[in-house]
Write an enzyme that holds these catalytic residues in place. Structure first.
Site, PDB file in Angstrom:
ATOM      1  N   THR A  70       0.851  -1.200   0.000  1.00  0.00           N
ATOM      2  CA  THR A  70       0.000   0.000   0.000  1.00  0.00           C
ATOM      3  C   THR A  70       0.883   1.245   0.000  1.00  0.00           C
ATOM      4  OG1 THR A  70      -1.547  -1.315   1.311  1.00  0.00           O
ATOM      5  CG2 THR A  70      -2.055   1.022   1.058  1.00  0.00           C
ATOM      6  N   ASP A  85       1.221   4.677   6.877  1.00  0.00           N
ATOM      7  CA  ASP A  85       1.629   3.277   6.762  1.00  0.00           C
ATOM      8  C   ASP A  85       0.401   2.399   6.536  1.00  0.00           C
ATOM      9  OD1 ASP A  85       3.211   1.010   6.809  1.00  0.00           O
ATOM     10  OD2 ASP A  85       3.989   1.335   8.833  1.00  0.00           O
ATOM     11  N   GLY A  86       0.640   1.213   6.018  1.00  0.00           N
ATOM     12  CA  GLY A  86      -0.424   0.228   5.828  1.00  0.00           C
ATOM     13  C   GLY A  86      -0.648  -0.575   7.100  1.00  0.00           C
ATOM     14  N   ASP A 111      -2.105  -4.841   8.387  1.00  0.00           N
ATOM     15  CA  ASP A 111      -2.603  -6.166   7.978  1.00  0.00           C
ATOM     16  C   ASP A 111      -4.048  -6.372   8.419  1.00  0.00           C
ATOM     17  OD1 ASP A 111      -0.082  -7.074   6.905  1.00  0.00           O
ATOM     18  OD2 ASP A 111       0.610  -7.008   8.977  1.00  0.00           O
ATOM     19  N   GLY A 139       3.365  -7.621   8.619  1.00  0.00           N
ATOM     20  CA  GLY A 139       3.354  -8.641   7.565  1.00  0.00           C
ATOM     21  C   GLY A 139       4.676  -8.660   6.805  1.00  0.00           C
ATOM     22  N   GLU A 158       8.435   0.556  12.147  1.00  0.00           N
ATOM     23  CA  GLU A 158       7.149   1.227  11.874  1.00  0.00           C
ATOM     24  C   GLU A 158       6.535   1.778  13.157  1.00  0.00           C
ATOM     25  OE1 GLU A 158       5.753  -1.368   7.971  1.00  0.00           O
ATOM     26  OE2 GLU A 158       5.209  -2.071   9.952  1.00  0.00           O
ATOM     27  N   LYS A 215      -9.084  -5.202   4.879  1.00  0.00           N
ATOM     28  CA  LYS A 215      -8.251  -5.218   6.088  1.00  0.00           C
ATOM     29  C   LYS A 215      -9.076  -4.915   7.348  1.00  0.00           C
ATOM     30  CE  LYS A 215      -4.215  -5.690   3.922  1.00  0.00           C
ATOM     31  NZ  LYS A 215      -3.258  -4.642   3.762  1.00  0.00           N
TER      32      LYS A 215
HETATM   33  C1  5RP Z   1       4.983  -4.233   7.015  1.00  0.00           C
HETATM   34  C2  5RP Z   1       3.621  -3.821   7.410  1.00  0.00           C
HETATM   35  C3  5RP Z   1       2.671  -3.453   6.321  1.00  0.00           C
HETATM   36  O1  5RP Z   1       2.241  -2.146   6.502  1.00  0.00           O
HETATM   37  C4  5RP Z   1       1.497  -4.403   6.372  1.00  0.00           C
HETATM   38  O2  5RP Z   1       2.004  -5.733   6.304  1.00  0.00           O
HETATM   39  C5  5RP Z   1       0.532  -4.143   5.223  1.00  0.00           C
HETATM   40  O3  5RP Z   1       1.174  -4.440   4.025  1.00  0.00           O
HETATM   41  P1  5RP Z   1       0.462  -4.272   2.618  1.00  0.00           P
HETATM   42  O4  5RP Z   1       0.244  -2.813   2.405  1.00  0.00           O
HETATM   43  O5  5RP Z   1       1.459  -4.892   1.644  1.00  0.00           O
HETATM   44  O6  5RP Z   1      -0.824  -5.052   2.662  1.00  0.00           O
HETATM   45  O7  5RP Z   1       3.249  -3.757   8.554  1.00  0.00           O
HETATM   46  O8  5RP Z   1       5.739  -4.640   8.111  1.00  0.00           O
END
Ligand code: 5RP
Length: 236
Positions: free
Chosen positions: A47, A98-99, A101, A113, A120, A138
């Site tokens: 993301t 940030d994204g 999971d 993930g 983070e 999500k």
């Molecule tokens: C990485 C993370 C990511 O933000 C989380 O895994 C979401 O990832 P994506 O945007 O690929 O679904 O915490 O450590």
């Protein structure tokens, strides 16, 4: 062999496209929140990979960014976004994006993930405003395993035994040398589990992020809209 040119994308392809659209829309909405001269924490993942070009395309010449992973740093630099250390910015950021999971109805997140949750969490906590960007799938009713955990290499057998059920990930160590594992037990109460994980010797950091860390969640939904969910951290 006849090729059926009329056949469109398969259900799996359509599903994938909807998810990617959701990520991209949330990322673009977050990029629009950034103003020139801001210091910006950049998360990690697919993301965030949509966020970086959206941010770069705004041509904000006064931005200063901190990256949470080598992959994010590489992409940001390739796009011309200036990347500094958190120390160079006196340990404070205006905004971090940030994204995640999983996002619970109470605003808890599971992150990591990509195994980058330690950096983070440091970056999210250092930011006045922490914006989470996700596609709609999500959002979950109940958080469930796995919960990523970063462990010190020393004494890892003891840490794993204390955290059972847990599995070491078949992945390289974090850039800081920690081993990434996934806690696989139940999450009856995220606050209790967060305390238990944080209180176990050898745990560097875990992937449960409390609602108090989150200012808002931007959700790219399947209708092509972005919804905003309030977090518990005030937006000043
Ligand atoms: C990485 C993370 C990511 O933000 C989380 O895994 C979401 O990832 P994506 O945007 O690929 O679904 O915490 O450590």
């Amino acid at each position: 062999m006849a090729i059926d040119s009329a056949s469109g994308p398969s259900p799996a392809e359509s599903e994938h496209e909807l998810i990617e659209q959701g990520k991209r829309l949330a990322a673009e909405a977050a990029a629009a929140l950034v103003r020139d001269e801001m210091t910006v924490g950049l998360g990690t993942g697919s993301t965030v990979a949509y966020l970086l070009p959206a941010l770069a395309s705004r041509k904000l010449t006064g931005l200063r960014c901190v990256a949470t992973s080598p992959a994010t740093e590489r992409q940001a630099l390739e796009l011309g976004l200036p990347v500094l250390s958190l120390e160079a910015l006196d340990g404070h950021l205006d905004i971090a994006i940030d994204g995640a999971d999983q996002v619970s109805p109470q605003g808890w997140l599971i992150k990591g993930g990509g195994g980058a949750h330690t950096r983070e969490k440091i970056v999210a906590a250092a930011a006045s405003r922490f914006v989470v960007i996700v596609s709609a799938e999500k959002l979950v009713k109940d958080l469930c395993a796995p919960v990523p955990v970063e462990l010190l290499r020393f004494g890892v057998a003891a840490s794993l035994a204390a955290l059972s059920p847990i599995e070491l990930r078949k992945a390289p160590p974090s850039p800081d040398g920690g081993l990434i594992a996934d806690y696989l037990g139940p999450i009856d109460d995220p606050a209790d589990l967060s305390d238990r994980l944080a209180g176990t010797p050898g745990v560097i950091e875990h992937g449960l992020f409390a609602p108090e860390m989150v200012s808002e969640v931007l959700v790219g939904d399947r209708a092509g809209e972005v919804r905003r969910l309030d977090g518990a951290k005030p937006v000043l």
